[in-house]
Design a protein around this motif. Structure first.
Motif, PDB file in Angstrom:
ATOM      1  N   SER A  32       5.429  95.662   5.244  1.00 51.88           N
ATOM      2  CA  SER A  32       5.584  95.894   6.944  1.00 51.88           C
ATOM      3  C   SER A  32       5.406  97.548   6.961  1.00 51.88           C
ATOM      4  CB  SER A  32       6.676  95.383   7.633  1.00 51.88           C
ATOM      5  OG  SER A  32       6.791  95.784   8.676  1.00 51.88           O
ATOM      6  N   TRP A  33       4.237  97.724   7.606  1.00 50.94           N
ATOM      7  CA  TRP A  33       4.273  99.134   8.035  1.00 50.94           C
ATOM      8  C   TRP A  33       5.177  99.760   9.149  1.00 50.94           C
ATOM      9  CZ3 TRP A  33       3.331 100.947  12.842  1.00 50.94           C
ATOM     10  CH2 TRP A  33       2.984 100.034  13.989  1.00 50.94           C
ATOM     11  N   ILE A  48       0.587  98.239   2.342  1.00 52.52           N
ATOM     12  CA  ILE A  48       0.025  97.949   3.809  1.00 52.52           C
ATOM     13  C   ILE A  48      -1.245  97.338   3.800  1.00 52.52           C
ATOM     14  CG2 ILE A  48      -0.287  99.252   5.854  1.00 52.52           C
ATOM     15  CD1 ILE A  48       1.763 101.166   5.265  1.00 52.52           C
TER      16      ILE A  48
END
Length: 404
Positions: free
Chosen positions: A286-287, A280
């Protein structure tokens, strides 16, 4: 390095156009690119955007993020082996012996995975006459981390070849696959050779030694499933195993740390979260997928509590986070930038559904106590459909605003 550079430059004419080994040029280029930065620049004219990130740097970043899981897994393999045979009691006792056992079991699996997959990549590069991409740098590490340390090496090689060919190369290679390659390899092993990747006897290496009394080899998920069948609360069943072994093997804290039987790299939720922070922080993963994946598992675990008809369904939702490979799968598999959803809204939906499906498969499927593998592969297939309807909804909403 200068000696190596000079050696490569001396041999390069043999592989270039007109050379005796012209047909193997892309295999040579792969080795050269792996060792040194390319010395050519783009020939495209006009304005360009210069970025420090490229495919190689991105793949290396993911590999670096997996190193905590790898190092922990190596040590845990040795720890579980000595714990099962009664040769150690504390986490840090016999440190050298544990690390050595882990290296002896894990290192050959990594070498075989890279060798088998690299051979396939090189073969397709020569046939198709295109450079070898660095995508397998990640896959070659992921495959060893999602299998037991006792997996036969020939099965690792076969699964790797199958996954690279069927899940990747037939779709066009790096960036074209619709399925996560490492998960495909694990699925192949599970359905082709279930005896070596399921049950209670494959997760801990015993060698020629006998296990201590009370040792069953079961994973936390297997204990939870059996508790549901027997009508015993999961927390009590885990505590009973701890009492039988005279340790806190299946305490919540121990499971979060990862000192439990399981696949090489997936037991530690903590190490997976360390990897998540790296991914991240560097912008590689993708968080939204990671957060929604964990949230989806918790929400579905809570829903199962509301409609519990057995003790497994009544298990506290947070236990799903620290059992099995949920954390590792969400962080390193679900976030695959190729096979995951691409739209921002789609990433929330994609991650939530992976969490939902993981718990549903775990709790309701009597044949397979883990669910992250099937959940990720299933959602890989539906990721394009999710993106399609997200984009369609955006277009419809904008058209409505334009006509008002």
């Amino acid at each position: 390095m200068k000696f190596l550079r000079d050696l490569m430059d001396k041999q390069k004419p043999l592989f270039e156009k007109g050379g005796k080994l012209e047909s193997l040029y892309y295999a040579f280029e792969a080795g050269e690119t792996f060792l040194f930065s390319p010395n050519h620049t783009t020939g495209i004219k006009g304005a360009q955007v210069k970025d420090a990130i490229d495919l190689k740097r991105m793949m290396i970043t993911v590999v670096v993020a997996m190193i905590p899981c790898l190092l922990f897994g190596i040590y845990n393999v040795g720890h579980q082996s000595l714990l099962a045979t009664g040769e150690t009691a504390g986490l840090w006792e016999n440190f050298g012996d544990k690390a050595l056992i882990g290296l002896q079991l894990v290192l050959p699996i990594i070498i075989v995975a890279y060798a088998a997959g690299g051979l396939v990549e090189a073969t397709f590069a020569v046939i198709r006459k295109h450079p070898i991409n660095e995508g397998f740098l990640v896959t070659g590490m992921l495959i060893p981390l999602v299998v037991p340390a006792t997996t036969p090496l020939w099965q690792v090689a076969l699964a790797t070849v199958f996954a690279v060919v069927i899940a990747k190369e037939v779709f066009g290679g790096t960036g074209m696959n619709i399925l996560n390659v490492a998960m495909t390899a694990r699925a192949f092993l599970y359905f082709a050779y279930p005896a070596q990747i399921s049950g209670d006897q494959v997760w801990t290496y015993l060698g020629d030694k006998a296990a201590v009394d009370g040792f069953s080899g079961a994973t936390a998920l297997a204990v939870a499933y059996n508790a549901g069948v027997d009508g015993v609360p999961v927390t009590e069943a885990l505590a009973s195993h701890n009492t039988a072994l005279g340790s806190d093997l299946f305490s919540f804290a121990n499971m979060f740390m990862g000192w439990i039987p399981g696949s090489i790299g997936e037991t530690s939720t903590l190490m997976a979260l360390v990897g998540a922070l790296i991914l991240i922080g560097t912008g590689v993963a993708s968080w939204k997928i990671i957060v929604s994946g964990f949230a989806g598992a918790y929400i579905m675990g809570f829903v199962m509590n509301l409609f519990a008809v057995n003790e497994y369904m009544a298990m506290p939702p947070q236990y799903h986070w620290v059992m099995g490979g949920l954390a590792f799968g969400i962080v390193f598999m679900a976030t695959d930038p190729v096979s995951a959803s691409q739209t921002e809204t789609g990433k929330w939906i994609y991650g939530l559904l992976i969490g939902f499906l993981t718990v549903i498969i775990r709790v309701t499927n009597p044949a397979y106590p883990e669910g992250i593998m099937l959940a990720v592969l299933f959602m890989n297939v539906f990721a394009p459909l999710i993106d399609y309807y997200v984009v369609k909804a955006n277009k419809t909403r904008r058209l409505q605003r334009a006509t008002v």
